[in-house]
Write an enzyme that holds these catalytic residues in place. Structure first.
Site, PDB file in Angstrom:
ATOM      1  N   LEU A  48       9.662  -6.792   2.253  1.00 33.02           N
ATOM      2  CA  LEU A  48       9.101  -5.456   2.062  1.00 33.02           C
ATOM      3  C   LEU A  48       8.653  -4.827   3.370  1.00 33.02           C
ATOM      4  CD1 LEU A  48       9.174  -6.534  -0.882  1.00 33.02           C
ATOM      5  CD2 LEU A  48       7.148  -5.134  -1.304  1.00 33.02           C
ATOM      6  N   ASP A 113      -8.956  -2.824  -6.475  1.00 34.28           N
ATOM      7  CA  ASP A 113     -10.252  -2.159  -6.567  1.00 34.28           C
ATOM      8  C   ASP A 113     -10.611  -1.456  -5.270  1.00 34.28           C
ATOM      9  OD1 ASP A 113     -10.246  -4.893  -5.646  1.00 34.28           O
ATOM     10  OD2 ASP A 113     -12.429  -4.823  -5.537  1.00 34.28           O
ATOM     11  N   TYR A 136      -6.397  -1.218   4.265  1.00 35.30           N
ATOM     12  CA  TYR A 136      -5.763  -1.906   3.138  1.00 35.30           C
ATOM     13  C   TYR A 136      -5.801  -1.038   1.882  1.00 35.30           C
ATOM     14  CZ  TYR A 136      -5.291  -5.099  -0.816  1.00 35.30           C
ATOM     15  OH  TYR A 136      -4.913  -5.679  -2.004  1.00 35.30           O
TER      16      TYR A 136
END
Length: 311
Positions: A48, A113, A136
């Site tokens: 990826l 989250d 992130y």
């Protein structure tokens, strides 16, 4: 139905392969960055970090379902490698979504989250405003947006505080440090729901099975973002304390170390973490008819797995 599992060597990918449930839903092809598997099984290459290579793979395999368990997950390192994190978590997902939209495939993708800023005091619903604090979280949010704007069928499953009996995670770090030290200082002002990969796999399988059985109207209601996390919540310090109690009871550690609560300010990290990472999982349970148990239930399972491994 051909199913492509990306990230076969990661924490979540390994749990998918160990549980084997995907095979009941279709023909599974496992993929990893280098085309190998930690269990020695067959795999194809899917990197990826090189999104431009993915279309050829998809054309060759023609999956009806793409389960993307691959991700850039180094939260602190992402502060220095945001371009790479975004390439893996955002741009590669855009390529998957574009192909899926053109070929009628379903993309099952995992988010975090950390797309939220942590300023809430109640569990975040799926439609709460996002505001990631670090690279992130921004990279994962880019992946969500890529799917939302692609026109493909997709399920984004946000999860949190992920751990397993294998891989690099908080639980395994605590067990290692707890065996070495009499006292550990652990952050007590960040709150979330520790979620085992086993629960994520089971929840995902339930969601895919529901999708396969649904009609067009039902699929339209399922399409989008869901919160797949264990129920309840704790702090990192609370999580560590319960880990040690349960591990000691099962003979994994000789004694229970002291766990001293500290603040986030006392444990500075390159990436800023949200103080409140609790996600409202009621919508997932209602939509897919799958109960998500308390986080301690999942911990019991993983501790038992580790205990069985050392017998």
């Amino acid at each position: 139905m051909n199913i492509l599992l990306l990230g076969a060597n990661g924490q979540l990918g390994r749990s998918f392969l160990e549980q084997g449930g995907l095979a009941a839903l279709g023909r599974v092809t496992a993929a990893s960055r280098d085309g190998t598997r930690v269990d020695g099984g067959a795999a194809v290459v899917a990197d990826l970090s090189a999104p431009e290579t993915l279309t050829t793979l998809l054309d060759n395999l023609h999956p009806g379902i793409i389960v993307n368990a691959a991700a850039y997950t180094a939260v602190d390192r992402a502060e220095q490698e945001e371009d790479l994190a975004t390439r893996v978590n955002g741009e590669a997902v855009r390529v998957l979504a574009k192909w899926a939209a053109s070929h009628g495939a379903l993309v099952v993708h995992y988010s975090t989250d950390y797309v939220f800023d942590g300023s809430a005091t109640h569990p975040y619903p799926v439609n709460a405003s996002t505001g990631p604090l670090g690279a992130y979280g921004r990279s994962k949010l880019a992946g969500e947006h890529a799917l939302e704007t692609s026109g493909c069928d997709y399920l984004v499953l946000r999860t949190a505080w992920v751990y397993a009996a294998h891989g690099h995670n908080f639980l395994r770090t605590m067990l290692r440090l707890g065996a070495e030290r009499e006292e550990l200082r652990v952050v007590a002002d960040q709150h979330g729901a520790p979620t085992s990969t086993d629960l994520i796999v089971r929840g995902t399988l339930a969601a895919i099975a529901a999708w396969q059985q649904a009609d067009a109207a039902q699929r339209n209601a399922m399409r989008g973002v869901h919160h797949l996390v264990a129920s309840g919540h704790t702090s990192w310090q609370g999580f560590a304390s319960i880990i040690f109690q349960k591990a000691h009871a099962r003979g994994l550690i000789e004694r229970v170390p002291r766990v001293v609560p500290i603040t986030t300010a006392e444990f500075p990290t390159p990436a800023k973490r949200p103080a409140w990472s609790v996600l409202d999982n009621s919508g997932f349970q209602q939509r897919f008819g799958y109960a998500l148990p308390d986080w301690q239930d999942g911990l019991d399972e993983v501790i038992e797995t580790l205990s069985n491994q050392v017998r």
